[in-house]
Design a protein around this motif. Structure first.
Motif, PDB file in Angstrom:
ATOM      1  N   THR A 105      27.679  51.848  48.084  1.00  0.00           N
ATOM      2  CA  THR A 105      28.576  51.651  49.222  1.00  0.00           C
ATOM      3  C   THR A 105      28.894  52.997  49.863  1.00  0.00           C
ATOM      4  O   THR A 105      28.664  54.058  49.271  1.00  0.00           O
ATOM      5  N   PRO A 106      29.412  53.004  51.093  1.00  0.00           N
ATOM      6  CA  PRO A 106      29.716  54.272  51.768  1.00  0.00           C
ATOM      7  C   PRO A 106      30.645  55.183  50.982  1.00  0.00           C
ATOM      8  O   PRO A 106      30.606  56.400  51.168  1.00  0.00           O
ATOM      9  N   ASP A 107      31.469  54.615  50.085  1.00  0.00           N
ATOM     10  CA  ASP A 107      32.367  55.463  49.287  1.00  0.00           C
ATOM     11  C   ASP A 107      31.697  55.991  48.023  1.00  0.00           C
ATOM     12  O   ASP A 107      32.345  56.619  47.179  1.00  0.00           O
ATOM     13  N   GLY A 108      30.394  55.753  47.876  1.00  0.00           N
ATOM     14  CA  GLY A 108      29.656  56.314  46.748  1.00  0.00           C
ATOM     15  C   GLY A 108      29.591  55.443  45.508  1.00  0.00           C
ATOM     16  O   GLY A 108      28.939  55.805  44.526  1.00  0.00           O
TER      17      GLY A 108
ATOM     18  N   ARG B 143      24.150  49.215  58.705  1.00  0.00           N
ATOM     19  CA  ARG B 143      22.918  48.706  58.096  1.00  0.00           C
ATOM     20  C   ARG B 143      22.386  49.598  56.987  1.00  0.00           C
ATOM     21  O   ARG B 143      21.576  49.159  56.163  1.00  0.00           O
ATOM     22  N   LEU B 144      22.812  50.854  56.976  1.00  0.00           N
ATOM     23  CA  LEU B 144      22.204  51.841  56.087  1.00  0.00           C
ATOM     24  C   LEU B 144      22.168  51.419  54.615  1.00  0.00           C
ATOM     25  O   LEU B 144      21.112  51.521  53.975  1.00  0.00           O
ATOM     26  N   PRO B 145      23.264  50.919  54.018  1.00  0.00           N
ATOM     27  CA  PRO B 145      23.206  50.587  52.589  1.00  0.00           C
ATOM     28  C   PRO B 145      22.203  49.491  52.238  1.00  0.00           C
ATOM     29  O   PRO B 145      21.800  49.390  51.071  1.00  0.00           O
ATOM     30  N   LEU B 146      21.802  48.667  53.220  1.00  0.00           N
ATOM     31  CA  LEU B 146      20.930  47.529  52.926  1.00  0.00           C
ATOM     32  C   LEU B 146      19.491  47.717  53.395  1.00  0.00           C
ATOM     33  O   LEU B 146      18.651  46.839  53.171  1.00  0.00           O
ATOM     34  N   ILE B 147      19.183  48.869  54.026  1.00  0.00           N
ATOM     35  CA  ILE B 147      17.841  49.053  54.576  1.00  0.00           C
ATOM     36  C   ILE B 147      16.778  49.018  53.485  1.00  0.00           C
ATOM     37  O   ILE B 147      15.731  48.367  53.622  1.00  0.00           O
TER      38      ILE B 147
END
Length: 627
Positions: free
Chosen positions: A277-280, A415-419
């Protein structure tokens, strides 16, 4: 201020509820699922769904139409405060990720999407002491902006008498009346349209036996009797790996699919994909994959004949179980054991093979924002948007994949985490489609007749050349091999080199020997830039079309995977696409000759082109005229 009359109020209660009503549930079944979510969260072991119909006099006859829908459970129940909060938009039980429903929208949002009045009874110490409150759209339009304070009101005897089981010490009853948005008419139709979807959404709960969901069509104050009466919602597994389900025979008590070859031996067909996730923080997404067993698609698998009710002259897609699979196409998104959506955007719409694979993506509630889960729990918008994602369409000139991701990270692109997961799923689907394409290659009934005609015609051409004194490597190999050795060599090539299953390979070899075919055409992924390769076997010239080459999808798939109900416009479009592809193929050869610098090499290639033309004439002509 809270009065409707305040001219500075941001949004009036009536407009808020109207907007919520229009926020959109796909149908009544999805709206009912919100109520069942609440029942399961309340630890209910039995949920009863009633559709009550009343007579409506038509122009020529009396018909019946549903006027009331109710959901009754034996869960923990609610006290007065919790009940009142449950009917408040955006409050409910708060942001609790341990529950199926966490958005506090389910009960009021789903209810008012289907009716203009919802009533709720809930009790924690017998139905006689139930607390009661409601929402009424007419009252809201007239200025009511608070949920009515619950009052003590016994559950009506009507529902107590309809219930198959006595009302327990605790439970909840939700009743919808004034159904202005329910599209189905009769009670039986309403519930049968609902049961299949409910069975899919809650298949894991139903399969484990943690909850039973019973459907009850009601007429004249009584549940209908016999086959039209009470029935359980059965698990509807789009992966078709569960044993006892609602799938038509012969797959109602045995899995129709098998795990796809991925993951590890401990959990075949399962792969844990890490998502950051964006928080690492890292979370695991469980990907499950399955494809149809050969006997689901072929009637000639030894020991697995189709039932007598099936038509052996039609392919599996036209059988009852094939039509059932057609309704379950897509990637199943599962959150906390409950399906959110069967996302069809990942499927190739025109390809009938799509019904024969299943993929489930099971993610924890902590990834709700990453997947883009909507508040009505019907889809995950970020995940769905990646079905057609191709990073090369969005990259800057000379930008590497890593630089592209860094740019998305800098801009906070959701979208970045699921690419990477999307890329993994697309590769997985490609492998599954290739396996499924191979699965029916040896099926005489389901294979198109022109395949046999082409094999026979090419065999005749080979035999004519033999008679004219031309000998090929396959002919020389055949002279020194026994029939058993020929058979084994072909089986080995098909199963070990091209990874066909043994039943399919055996059927193909048997048919070739029976018909004395000297050629075979198959499709298989090849680690080669060539669009086809050749296996020279004893007595068998085997052409292997490379499914990894774009020519396969742009030519063969377009011409062969044509749906039976394709329109004239679609057929013309396919022919135009295939014609254009063929022209590009010829242009590519021409350019290859153009770029050969050596005059001698260019002459050899030109000679090869002329030789191929002579061979093509002999194979395409039917041999009936003297040369």
């Amino acid at each position: 201020m809270t009065s409707e009359g305040s001219k500075f109020r941001i949004v009036s209660p009536s407009l808020t509820v109207k907007a919520m009503r229009d926020s959109g549930y796909k149908n009544t079944a999805y709206a009912l699922a919100e109520l069942i979510d609440n029942s399961i969260d309340a630890n209910a072991t039995l949920v009863q769904v009633f559709a009550c119909e009343s007579p409506v006099q038509g122009a020529t006859q009396t018909r019946h139409k549903v006027d009331t829908i109710a959901v009754l459970d034996n869960g923990d129940g609610m006290d007065a405060e919790l009940l009142r909060r449950a009917l408040k938009y955006g409050d409910g039980l708060g942001d609790d990720r341990s529950r199926i429903g966490r958005f506090g929208m389910g009960l009021p949002n789903s209810s008012m999407s289907q009716c203009t009045k919802v009533e709720v009874w809930s009790w924690i110490n017998s139905a006689a002491n139930a607390m009661y409150t409601y929402l009424d759209l007419e009252e809201i339009n007239n200025g009511r902006d608070e949920v009515p304070e619950p009052v003590r009101r016994r559950v009506p005897d009507y529902w107590d008498e309809l219930s198959e089981a006595p009302l327990g010490a605790s439970g909840t009853l939700v009743v919808w009346t004034d159904l202005d948005r329910v599209k189905w008419h009769g009670a039986g139709t309403t519930l049968h349209n609902t049961a299949e979807l409910i069975g899919r959404v809650y298949r894991h709960f139903l399969h484990k036996g943690t909850v039973d969901i019973k459907m009850a069509p009601v007429r004249d104050g009584s549940v209908l009797e016999g086959a039209n009466g009470w029935y359980y919602a059965e698990p509807n597994d789009p992966l078709y790996l569960m044993g006892k389900t609602g799938t038509p025979v012969p797959f109602d008590n045995t899995p129709m699919f098998e795990p796809f070859n991925m993951g590890n031996e401990a959990e075949p067909g399962v792969y844990d994909y890490p998502i950051t996730t964006p928080d690492g923080k890292k979370h695991l997404v469980k990907v499950r994959a399955s494809i149809a067993r050969p006997e689901a698609r072929r009637h000639d698998v030894p020991g697995h004949s189709w039932p007598s009710t099936a038509n052996p002259n039609k392919d599996a897609g036209h059988q009852r179980w094939g039509k059932h699979a057609r309704r379950n196409i897509g990637i199943s998104l599962v959150r906390k054991g409950r399906e959110l959506d069967l996302d069809t955007s990942w499927a190739i719409g025109y390809n009938p093979v799509e019904r024969w694979w299943g993929v489930e993506v099971d993610f924890p509630p902590e990834l709700d924002e990453v997947f883009g889960v909507t508040n009505n729990k019907q889809t995950a918008v970020v995940f769905s948007s990646l079905a057609d994602f191709d990073w090369s369409d969005e990259q800057d000139p000379d930008e590497t994949p890593k630089a592209f991701k860094d740019r998305l990270r800098e801009f906070g692109d959701p979208r970045l985490p699921l690419i990477d997961l999307a890329h993994y799923l697309k590769e997985l689907l490609g492998k599954m489609r290739r396996k499924l394409t191979q699965q029916t290659l040896g099926n005489r009934k389901s294979r198109k007749r022109h395949h046999d005609e082409v094999a026979s015609k090419a065999t005749d051409a080979v035999k004519r050349r033999q008679e004219d004194g031309y000998t090929g490597t396959t002919d020389l190999l055949a002279e020194s091999a026994t029939e058993a050795e020929k058979r084994q060599e072909q089986l080995t090539a098909l199963t070990e080199r091209h990874h066909l299953d043994e039943d399919t390979a055996q059927a193909m070899v048997d048919e070739a020997i029976e018909r004395d075919w000297r050629v075979r055409w198959i499709s298989s992924p090849q680690d080669s830039s060539a669009f086809f390769n050749i296996d020279l076997l004893a007595g068998m010239l085997q052409v292997v079309f490379n499914t990894e080459h774009p020519l396969h999808s742009e030519l063969m798939t377009v011409l062969e995977d044509v749906p039976a109900n394709a329109s004239e416009a679609e057929l013309r479009q396919r022919l135009t696409r295939a014609t254009d592809t063929f022209k590009l193929l010829i242009f590519s050869w021409a350019r290859m000759e153009d770029e050969i610098p050596s005059k001698r090499d260019r002459a050899r290639i030109s000679d090869a082109r002329r030789d191929w033309g002579r061979y093509a004439r002999q194979f395409i002509e039917d041999g009936s005229e003297e040369e």
